[in-house]
Motif scaffolding. Structure first.
Motif, mmCIF file in Angstrom:
data_model
loop_
_atom_site.group_PDB
_atom_site.id
_atom_site.type_symbol
_atom_site.label_atom_id
_atom_site.label_comp_id
_atom_site.label_asym_id
_atom_site.label_seq_id
_atom_site.Cartn_x
_atom_site.Cartn_y
_atom_site.Cartn_z
ATOM 1 N N HIS A 542 0.913 -1.301 0.035
ATOM 2 C CA HIS A 542 -0.103 0.026 -0.114
ATOM 3 C C HIS A 542 0.891 1.165 -0.066
ATOM 4 C CE1 HIS A 542 -3.345 -2.602 1.991
ATOM 5 N NE2 HIS A 542 -3.605 -2.714 0.647
ATOM 6 N N ALA A 543 1.918 1.115 0.632
ATOM 7 C CA ALA A 543 2.792 2.597 0.887
ATOM 8 C C ALA A 543 3.430 2.715 -0.521
ATOM 9 C CB ALA A 543 3.824 2.141 1.793
ATOM 10 N N LEU A 544 4.004 1.707 -1.325
ATOM 11 C CA LEU A 544 4.354 2.020 -2.507
ATOM 12 C C LEU A 544 3.326 2.500 -3.614
ATOM 13 C CD1 LEU A 544 6.928 -1.147 -2.958
ATOM 14 C CD2 LEU A 544 7.477 1.175 -2.576
ATOM 15 N N GLY A 545 2.259 1.965 -3.306
ATOM 16 C CA GLY A 545 1.216 2.508 -4.447
ATOM 17 C C GLY A 545 0.850 3.750 -4.031
ATOM 18 N N ARG A 546 0.980 4.150 -2.725
ATOM 19 C CA ARG A 546 0.705 5.634 -2.593
ATOM 20 C C ARG A 546 1.731 6.566 -2.961
ATOM 21 N NH1 ARG A 546 -0.603 4.497 2.285
ATOM 22 N NH2 ARG A 546 1.377 4.869 3.282
ATOM 23 N N ARG A 549 1.665 7.167 -6.766
ATOM 24 C CA ARG A 549 0.589 7.892 -7.301
ATOM 25 C C ARG A 549 1.116 9.345 -6.725
ATOM 26 N NH1 ARG A 549 -2.654 4.091 -4.479
ATOM 27 N NH2 ARG A 549 -2.837 5.316 -2.768
ATOM 28 N N GLN A 550 1.656 9.356 -5.707
ATOM 29 C CA GLN A 550 2.178 10.965 -5.475
ATOM 30 C C GLN A 550 3.563 11.328 -5.862
ATOM 31 O OE1 GLN A 550 1.881 10.913 -1.162
ATOM 32 N NE2 GLN A 550 -0.287 10.530 -1.030
ATOM 33 N N LYS A 551 4.300 10.290 -6.589
ATOM 34 C CA LYS A 551 5.617 10.593 -7.273
ATOM 35 C C LYS A 551 6.645 10.862 -6.183
ATOM 36 C CE LYS A 551 3.800 10.222 -11.383
ATOM 37 N NZ LYS A 551 3.793 8.978 -12.140
ATOM 38 N N GLY A 552 6.387 10.105 -5.053
ATOM 39 C CA GLY A 552 7.246 10.278 -4.104
ATOM 40 C C GLY A 552 8.479 9.401 -3.927
ATOM 41 N N PRO A 610 7.841 6.199 4.646
ATOM 42 C CA PRO A 610 7.207 7.052 3.732
ATOM 43 C C PRO A 610 7.982 8.413 3.138
ATOM 44 C CG PRO A 610 5.478 6.200 5.211
ATOM 45 C CD PRO A 610 6.762 5.946 5.854
ATOM 46 N N HIS A 611 7.853 8.830 2.218
ATOM 47 C CA HIS A 611 8.308 10.342 1.986
ATOM 48 C C HIS A 611 9.731 10.395 2.316
ATOM 49 C CE1 HIS A 611 3.926 10.291 1.593
ATOM 50 N NE2 HIS A 611 3.745 10.434 2.773
ATOM 51 N N THR A 612 10.385 9.574 1.908
ATOM 52 C CA THR A 612 11.952 9.380 2.769
ATOM 53 C C THR A 612 12.970 9.220 1.479
ATOM 54 O OG1 THR A 612 11.055 8.865 4.763
ATOM 55 C CG2 THR A 612 13.414 8.672 4.370
ATOM 56 N N GLU A 613 13.748 10.212 1.574
ATOM 57 C CA GLU A 613 15.011 10.194 0.490
ATOM 58 C C GLU A 613 16.092 9.046 1.150
ATOM 59 O OE1 GLU A 613 15.191 11.267 -2.523
ATOM 60 O OE2 GLU A 613 13.667 12.787 -2.579
ATOM 61 N N GLU A 614 17.208 8.634 0.485
ATOM 62 C CA GLU A 614 18.198 8.158 1.050
ATOM 63 C C GLU A 614 18.834 8.817 2.279
ATOM 64 O OE1 GLU A 614 22.337 5.833 -0.212
ATOM 65 O OE2 GLU A 614 21.417 7.130 -1.564
#
Length: 695
Positions: A542-546, A549-552, A610-614
């Motif tokens: 679900h997190a990857l799908g979200r 969709r949000q290009k995150g 979620p919403h996290t860069e390296e």
């Protein structure tokens, strides 16, 4: 601890350790301590679960840091009070007035200390700064309060306008709306339906009383026979049924202070008058003068109360004697029986309609399996029962510390999702704390305890009348149905039905909560309380799908406890279980609100970020690694040293789907173990060719 260090440094700052006259070594040491304090307290205050002391310590270090900067730049004559004023203003915006005034007091103390270091030659500036900081805090607070009031009023007016437009836009104006069976049933219980039933029964009662007085006139041979309703609130008697000559004015109203009514009500007995011209020749229910010779009036009793008066008159003097008194009393008894039977019939009809309405809605509630549809049905039923300006369903959280506006109608729709502490002064919080039966307040603005209804900034005078119906399941109050309307909008019948519906909805919500709790237990690891592997797979998908969709971006961290098998062999499996629980607790403490943790299997854990860069994922992994290493676990008197190895991967750069991302994170974890354990390795540091070795 951080707050205590800040307090000690504040005391030390009074001796101006960063002044140009102080030794350079002391100045550098104090500067490093201040910089380190700002960084540490800033980091602590940003973590999930942070407390107030860390935030206050951060403000203290910032004030001391600015004061230290002022001591460094003093030789060049550069003032730092503008920066200090900006910081005090920022704290005044972000925090409550006591906290902001405390920061202002610390800043003022530094200004006084600076003036003292020069033998108070600049005392005027110190006094001006001290007063200025306090005035700045109070000014910002007043400005914010005023702006909050203006914003609340603007939002209130906007919501009212939107609600009015919604009311006008009611579908196709050319055809009446099609109502469901539930809506039609509930409408029968509403004030309009109840009034219609009362009118029907009143018409039936009028017909019965007309027949009775006609029969009484014939039986007595009277000139006229009349039945008067007694209205003690208005102090009047109303001519409801009559049979007599054409000049008898039906619908006449007489004062209860006049005979024969005054005598009947005061003496609670029959009244008889004959040859009494002053009274009998000027009876107000006749048009013009009628020379009545005799009049007999008897009370009509219903449940020990005089509900009416039955009157008969004759033109002859000394008439209506002998058995006329007993005969008229028998007709009065029949009138009372007619009234009581009509009331009972109306009560049975009301109860039947209420039961029917409750049954229909209860059947619909029982079929629902999620909270949102239950809330919507409850609001829709309330709207069909009573005329509403606004309505909301508020629900308590599991910890019973706050409530959430979960669903709203009218102007309350604008407040959906708002959270309010149960300690706040709102009517919703009061109802949830008290857990009383349905509470009706028909004059909200005039109540001695004036409070907002749902949230603190909803605006003033949003509703005239309030009906609050708690949602109670067993002994616990789950939430409340808050209904707002105009004065007199809520009647007793609707309140009864809403109370029953609220209980049915509370039972449905309690069942849903129990099912959700059981479902959550099935998704949790029994030992650590974290998500299990199956739930982790669902959460990651679900997190990857979200994020797609949000290009995150999304970070995945795999964590493995070092030398876990050796620890189990040495101290036993109970010690291993304690280490797993301990590690899970440390991991959870360092996660952000949106992050999720799971027990991946055995001694491995997985973190979804979620919403996290390296860079962000690596920083969080390093914090967890350091915290686990620092935390000491004592088991049965033995101090266990626990370390972990962590591998970090980021979607989509390190893996396009779940399997690929997990595989890359696992390779990074293996590299961390190969490099000596107790460290973090990012997938970007790995060679592109996958290793064939197994961890």
């Amino acid at each position: 601890m951080a707050l205590g260090v800040a307090a000690l440094l504040a005391v030390a700052a009074c001796w101006r350790p960063l002044a140009p006259t102080a030794p350079l070594g002391v100045r550098l040491a104090v500067s490093l301590i201040l910089a380190f304090g700002v960084l540490v307290t800033g980091l602590l205050s940003s973590l999930r679960g942070r407390g107030k002391p860390e935030q206050l310590a951060l403000y203290g270090f910032l004030v001391l840091g600015l004061d230290g900067l002022g001591q460094w730049v003093e030789p060049w004559g550069w003032p730092v009070w503008p920066l200090m004023a900006l910081m005090v203003a920022a704290v005044a915006v972000a925090e409550s007035p006591p906290v902001a005034l405390g920061v202002a007091a610390l800043a003022a103390a530094m200004a006084v200390a600076d003036a003292a270091s020069s033998s108070f030659q600049a005392w005027k500036g110190a006094v001006a700064a001290s007063l200025g900081y306090a005035v700045l805090v109070l000014g910002v607070h007043q400005a914010l309060a005023g702006e909050k009031r203006r914003l609340g009023a603007a939002l209130a007016e906007l919501a009212r306008l939107r609600h009015g437009i919604d009311q006008l836009d009611d579908g196709d104006a050319g055809s009446p709306p099609r109502l469901s069976i539930t809506a039609l049933t509930l409408r029968q219980v509403s004030e309009d339906g109840r009034r219609a039933r009362q009118l029907d029964r009143a018409a039936e009662l009028d017909e019965a009383l007309d027949r009775l007085v006609r029969l009484a006139r014939v039986s007595l041979g009277a000139h006229a026979a009349m039945y008067f309703d007694v209205d003690r609130q208005r102090e009047t008697a109303y001519l409801r049924a009559a049979d007599g000559p054409a000049n008898l004015v039906r619908g006449s109203v007489m004062r209860l202070g006049e005979d024969p009514f005054a005598f009947v009500l005061d003496r609670r007995a029959a009244f008889y008058a004959t040859d009494f011209k002053r009274l009998l020749w000027s009876l107000p229910y006749y048009k013009g003068e009628v020379r009545v010779g005799s009049l007999l009036a008897v009370p009509v009793w219903t449940a020990e109360v005089v509900a009416g008066v039955l009157v008969a008159d004759m033109l002859e003097i000394q008439a209506l004697t002998g058995g006329a008194h007993e005969l008229l009393e028998s007709f009065a008894a029949m009138a009372a029986d007619v009234i009581l039977r009509t009331r009972a019939s109306l009560s049975r009809e009301e109860v039947g309609q209420e039961f029917k309405a409750v049954y229909v809605v209860s059947r619909d509630l029982a079929a629902l399996t999620e909270r949102a549809p239950v809330n919507r049905l409850l609001l829709r039923s309330a709207r069909q029962l009573v005329p509403l300006e606004a309505a909301a369903v508020v629900m308590e959280d599991e910890a019973e510390t706050r409530y959430v506006v979960e669903a709203g109608h009218g102007w309350a729709h604008e407040l959906e999702g708002r959270e309010v502490a149960l300690t706040e002064r709102t009517w919703a919080a009061w109802v949830l704390r008290s857990g009383n039966d349905p509470y009706l307040l028909d004059n909200v603005a005039g109540h001695e305890n004036r409070m907002p209804i749902l949230v603190l900034d909803e605006g003033s005078d949003r509703a005239e009348s309030l009906l609050a119906v708690p949602l109670k399941a067993s002994t616990r109050t789950l939430g409340a149905l808050m209904l707002m309307g105009r004065r007199g909008a809520f009647d007793a019948a609707a309140s009864r039905v809403l109370g029953v519906l609220a209980n049915q909805a509370a039972a449905a919500l309690s069942t849903i909560q129990m099912k959700d709790r059981i479902k959550d237990m099935a998704m949790r690891d029994g030992l650590t309380g974290l998500y299990n592997r199956r739930a982790f797979d669902d959460q990651l998908r679900h997190a990857l799908g979200r994020e797609d969709r949000q290009k995150g971006r999304l970070g995945l961290v795999l964590l493995d406890i070092d030398h876990f098998k050796k620890l189990n062999d040495t101290f036993g499996h109970p010690a291993g279980d304690a280490v797993l629980r301990h590690t899970a607790h440390v991991v959870e403490h360092h996660l952000r609100r949106a992050d999720e943790a799971a027990r991946f299997g055995g001694e491995e854990f997985a973190l979804i970020l979620p919403h996290t860069e390296e860079a962000g994922a690596v920083r969080l992994a390093e914090r967890v690694q350091a915290a686990v290493e620092k935390a000491q676990l004592v088991f049965e008197g033995a101090r266990l040293s626990v370390t972990v190895s962590l591998g970090v991967a980021v979607w989509p750069s390190d893996g396009a789907d779940e399997e690929a991302l997990i595989a890359v994170a696992d390779r990074a974890l293996y590299a961390a173990k190969q490099a000596g354990r107790n460290r973090v390795v990012s997938a970007s540091a790995l060679p592109r060719a996958p290793s064939s070795a197994a961890p």
